[in-house]
Design a protein around this motif. Sequence first.
Motif, PDB file in Angstrom:
ATOM      1  N   CYS A 155      -3.490   5.465  -0.900  1.00 55.17           N
ATOM      2  CA  CYS A 155      -4.432   4.810   0.006  1.00 55.17           C
ATOM      3  C   CYS A 155      -4.876   5.501   0.933  1.00 55.17           C
ATOM      4  CB  CYS A 155      -3.842   3.098   0.243  1.00 55.17           C
ATOM      5  SG  CYS A 155      -3.520   2.057  -0.900  1.00 55.17           S
ATOM      6  N   PHE A 173      -8.544   3.308  -4.080  1.00 53.51           N
ATOM      7  CA  PHE A 173      -8.454   2.198  -2.583  1.00 53.51           C
ATOM      8  C   PHE A 173      -9.796   2.212  -2.196  1.00 53.51           C
ATOM      9  CE2 PHE A 173      -8.189   1.867   1.979  1.00 53.51           C
ATOM     10  CZ  PHE A 173      -7.522   0.661   2.078  1.00 53.51           C
ATOM     11  N   LEU A 176       0.913  -1.008   0.020  1.00 50.42           N
ATOM     12  CA  LEU A 176      -0.119   0.064  -0.052  1.00 50.42           C
ATOM     13  C   LEU A 176       0.828   1.374  -0.023  1.00 50.42           C
ATOM     14  CD1 LEU A 176      -2.555  -0.943   2.680  1.00 50.42           C
ATOM     15  CD2 LEU A 176      -2.479  -1.599   0.295  1.00 50.42           C
ATOM     16  N   CYS A 191      -1.769  -1.267  -4.467  1.00 48.23           N
ATOM     17  CA  CYS A 191      -2.521  -0.130  -4.732  1.00 48.23           C
ATOM     18  C   CYS A 191      -1.899   0.884  -4.020  1.00 48.23           C
ATOM     19  CB  CYS A 191      -3.880  -0.480  -4.248  1.00 48.23           C
ATOM     20  SG  CYS A 191      -4.244  -0.864  -2.486  1.00 48.23           S
ATOM     21  N   GLY A 192      -2.202   2.238  -4.598  1.00 45.47           N
ATOM     22  CA  GLY A 192      -1.703   3.576  -4.260  1.00 45.47           C
ATOM     23  C   GLY A 192      -0.337   3.873  -4.293  1.00 45.47           C
TER      24      GLY A 192
END
Length: 384
Positions: A39, A373, A35, A295-296
């Motif tokens: 996020c 997110f 992450l 993600c992010g």
Amino acid sequence: MPEGDDLSVLNDDPFKQAVSQFEELLVQSRPAFLLGAGCSKCVGIPLAGELTSHVLRKGTLDEDSKIILESIENQFCGAGYAQIEDYLSELIDLLAIAERRRVRGATRQIVSIGDREYVAEELRNAVEQIKQAIASAIESGKISIETHRNFVAAVHRPVRVGKQLQAGDSVDYLILNYDTIIEDALALEKISYSDGIEGGVTGWWNPQTFDREGLEARVFKLHGSINWYEEPGDPLPRRVSPNIKLRGNDRHKILIWPASTKYRETQLEPFAQLADRARGAMRPELGRQRALVICGYSFRDEHINKELERALQESKDKLTVVAFTHEDELTGVLQAWNENETLREQVLIFGNRGFFHGETKESSDKDLPWWKFENITRILKGER
């Protein structure tokens, strides 16, 4: 319709199939999550570029530190993408040069930045002030972490039949941010976890906590945390209650290191231990599949990218990387992985205008907001 982006576009093939493929991977594989800063954007924590503006413009630095930071920013003029972590990394590199000259007894122990010269102590003061300013920007104001609570609840305790993790599996979180949102969310959802700190509100570094039986999650803060501090004579982190004054120094050192800081700091503890744990988290256990969901993250940290590629190459097809990106078309390392015939089947890419996996390329003339997110969280909860 739920608040937020319209996800109905994900109900139509081929994107419905791509979402189903993602869900099945989480069930069939022991999952891990990497992450990045994106996020935390949904709760109001500034991204790196916004953080740069905050540190430079909010008056939290003394005059010398501000001049140093502005001079370094000017040296990045023309760079395609540069922000506070790059500037802090540059400053740490210059501090290392000044320190090396001092230790070796060089006649010239000063370092030039812009049209001024500085000794190591002045640079060290600027580093600590910038870290304090970063922490202040992240901690300023109350935030709602409902999305993160929903995320960890959906990962660990899904309500949909057939979507739960395999019994006994823990989830590894590789965190590139300095904030504590994931830890807070796990605690509020009563999910047992370790972040390497023994104790409670105040605690000390003990990596053996990562190996305790019964953990549901392990959190690896690869670049440190805004609530990690260093006491004189002990480089390992302490978590300190905000109302406690450490002996001898009211403004204690915050243990964070920027993503682009190179090898000197990452060889020191606890960062070397965290990097080793992260490598292990990317390696599937014997006979098991592992899905690493990213993600992010902007894929701009070459060190992280190399570790990811090495893990893919060494996994013998047992590691699958699921990458969510805001970009419409593939660029950089994601494009390279997608075009690499030995890796492409192990990489699923969910972009803003398409889905890419091996030879599959499904394009859309509409935005596909699955990369955010908060929308990944909604997907995990079964919303579409």
